[in-house]
Design an enzyme around this catalytic site. Structure first.
Site, PDB file in Angstrom:
ATOM      1  N   HIS A 177       0.831  -1.205   0.000  1.00 27.35           N
ATOM      2  CA  HIS A 177       0.000   0.000   0.000  1.00 27.35           C
ATOM      3  C   HIS A 177       0.871   1.263   0.000  1.00 27.35           C
ATOM      4  O   HIS A 177       0.634   2.193  -0.769  1.00 27.35           O
ATOM      5  CB  HIS A 177      -0.919  -0.036   1.221  1.00 27.35           C
ATOM      6  CG  HIS A 177      -1.634   1.246   1.470  1.00 27.35           C
ATOM      7  ND1 HIS A 177      -2.611   1.738   0.629  1.00 27.35           N
ATOM      8  CD2 HIS A 177      -1.516   2.162   2.474  1.00 27.35           C
ATOM      9  CE1 HIS A 177      -3.050   2.892   1.106  1.00 27.35           C
ATOM     10  NE2 HIS A 177      -2.402   3.174   2.230  1.00 27.35           N
ATOM     11  N   HIS A 182       1.123   5.226  -2.083  1.00 30.11           N
ATOM     12  CA  HIS A 182       1.531   6.557  -1.631  1.00 30.11           C
ATOM     13  C   HIS A 182       2.785   7.104  -2.307  1.00 30.11           C
ATOM     14  O   HIS A 182       2.838   8.274  -2.673  1.00 30.11           O
ATOM     15  CB  HIS A 182       1.757   6.566  -0.113  1.00 30.11           C
ATOM     16  CG  HIS A 182       0.479   6.478   0.664  1.00 30.11           C
ATOM     17  ND1 HIS A 182      -0.460   7.488   0.664  1.00 30.11           N
ATOM     18  CD2 HIS A 182      -0.031   5.492   1.456  1.00 30.11           C
ATOM     19  CE1 HIS A 182      -1.484   7.141   1.435  1.00 30.11           C
ATOM     20  NE2 HIS A 182      -1.250   5.930   1.924  1.00 30.11           N
ATOM     21  N   GLU A 222      -6.339   8.951   0.529  1.00 37.22           N
ATOM     22  CA  GLU A 222      -6.529   7.496   0.532  1.00 37.22           C
ATOM     23  C   GLU A 222      -7.492   7.004  -0.548  1.00 37.22           C
ATOM     24  O   GLU A 222      -7.241   5.986  -1.173  1.00 37.22           O
ATOM     25  CB  GLU A 222      -7.008   7.000   1.903  1.00 37.22           C
ATOM     26  CG  GLU A 222      -5.994   7.160   3.026  1.00 37.22           C
ATOM     27  CD  GLU A 222      -4.746   6.276   2.886  1.00 37.22           C
ATOM     28  OE1 GLU A 222      -4.708   5.373   2.029  1.00 37.22           O
ATOM     29  OE2 GLU A 222      -3.786   6.531   3.645  1.00 37.22           O
ATOM     30  N   SER A 241      -3.388   0.786  -4.491  1.00 39.34           N
ATOM     31  CA  SER A 241      -2.621  -0.340  -3.946  1.00 39.34           C
ATOM     32  C   SER A 241      -3.434  -1.612  -3.828  1.00 39.34           C
ATOM     33  O   SER A 241      -2.943  -2.612  -3.327  1.00 39.34           O
ATOM     34  CB  SER A 241      -2.071   0.011  -2.563  1.00 39.34           C
ATOM     35  OG  SER A 241      -3.128   0.147  -1.631  1.00 39.34           O
TER      36      SER A 241
HETATM   37  N1  TIH Z   1      -7.039  -1.579   1.264  1.00 36.51           N
HETATM   38  C1  TIH Z   1      -5.713  -1.134   0.901  1.00 36.51           C
HETATM   39  C2  TIH Z   1      -4.966  -2.212   0.122  1.00 36.51           C
HETATM   40  O1  TIH Z   1      -5.428  -3.337   0.046  1.00 36.51           O
HETATM   41  O2  TIH Z   1      -3.893  -1.923  -0.408  1.00 36.51           O
HETATM   42  C3  TIH Z   1      -4.910  -0.747   2.103  1.00 36.51           C
HETATM   43  C4  TIH Z   1      -5.496   0.404   2.884  1.00 36.51           C
HETATM   44  C5  TIH Z   1      -5.872   1.613   2.415  1.00 36.51           C
HETATM   45  C6  TIH Z   1      -6.377   2.461   3.408  1.00 36.51           C
HETATM   46  C7  TIH Z   1      -6.385   1.918   4.587  1.00 36.51           C
HETATM   47  S1  TIH Z   1      -5.758   0.367   4.482  1.00 36.51           S
HETATM   48 FE   FE2 Z   2      -2.505   4.975   3.344  1.00 36.35          FE
END
Ligand code: TIH
Ligand code: FE2
Length: 319
Positions: A177, A182, A222, A241
């Protein structure tokens, strides 16, 4: 006799919270949520070896001191396999699903299968591109600490890998992630300015403002999407991600609403699977400008913040 004691002076509570003056003063040790104990619905809940590995990686983050290089980790073949799967799947979705800024920055990092990138190397690239850096962290930080870090152009990043049973989606931040969601966006100067303004606003924010800023962060950094022509493209790291979330966002199962930083923000959730609503910026530059304006408006001009909580005077010194 008839004399009465004078009524007691109303009590004024004073809370002095020192605003961090440097990154060293931002606490990265207090971990919330999943932390060490994984929740029952976490894919790694029953996997003791996975939990032990995370603990070892968390200890490395706790021992890290600002200014030192981030320790390099040797990833296991299982972790490399997860990285390969996530990278391969997502790379196929970016050309259609990711915003232009992401597409421009993504090649700077030269992500490859079989080599899990090291935070230190990526942090060096970011420093060169935008002046941002990465600081390792053991898990989900308290929102105030996390947002304060942004004021110092620092992104707190986890260093452990998601559980191998569910590479397409994880309910918490993990290395994939951070790296794929990011890091590329943090190489874009406009994006960085936007994120920086959230961080600066958080320094003197009271708890309810922190909560609002956290939601603003959540629904943009996010899970934000941006219009390019009439197409919706992802710039939020939680979409970029997760190939499960990316498909979900792209295939019309969720609805879209224009983003307004002034509006009351809905509840955030990071445990219940994909988002059912995404917020849309009209264009990246326009959205980033609106967000910057909003954040500079809520930054208090004075260092003394006075307010009333349930009828009681309350002083907070922001220094
Ligand atoms: N759900 C995202 C992922 O699978 O990469 C990770 C997160 C994003 C935001 C909070 S946890
Ligand atoms: Fe994040």
């Amino acid at each position: 006799d008839g004399t009465k004691a004078a009524a007691p002076e109303p009590k004024v509570q004073t809370e002095v919270r020192r605003v961090p003056q440097s990154l060293e003063e931002v606490d990265n040790g207090q971990i919330l949520g999943f932390g060490a104990d994984l929740a029952e619905d976490h894919p790694g809940f029953k996997d003791q070896a996975y939990k032990d590995r995370r603990m070892a990686i968390a200890d490395i983050a706790r021992a890290h001191r600002v200014g030192d290089p981030i320790p390099r980790l040797e990833y296991t073949s299982e972790e490399v396999h997860v990285w390969n799967t996530v990278l391969r799947e997502l790379r196929g979705l970016y050309p259609d699903g990711a915003c232009a800024e992401f597409q421009r920055c993504f090649p700077l990092f030269d992500f490859k299968e079989d080599v899990v990138p090291q935070l230190e190397d990526l942090s060096q690239i970011l420093k060169r591109e935008t002046g941002w850096q990465i600081r390792p962290v053991a898990g989900l930080l308290h929102p105030r600490d996390f947002l304060n870090g942004l004021a110092f152009q620092t992104f707190h990043s986890t260093q452990y890998m998601r559980h191998p049973s569910k590479p397409m989606y994880t309910p918490e931040p993990d290395l994939c992630h951070e790296l794929l969601g990011h890091v590329p966006m943090l190489a874009d100067p406009d994006f960085c300015d936007m994120v920086h303004s959230i961080g600066v606003a958080s320094l003197c924010a009271d708890d309810s403002q922190i909560w609002h800023l956290t939601k603003i962060y959540w629904f943009t950094v996010e899970f934000g999407v941006v219009l390019e022509g009439d197409e919706k493209k992802a710039f939020g790291a939680g979409i970029l991600s997760s190939y499960g979330e990316m498909e979900h966002m792209r295939t019309g199962k969720a609805y879209f609403v224009p983003f307004d930083p002034h509006a009351k923000q809905p509840k955030m959730s990071y445990k219940d699977g994909y988002q059912n609503r995404y917020f849309v910026l009209k264009s990246f530059k326009d959205g980033a400008q609106k967000l910057r304006d909003y954040c500079s408006d809520i930054t208090p001009p004075d260092i003394m913040v006075e307010r009333e909580i349930s009828g009681q005077a309350f002083k907070e010194i922001c220094m």
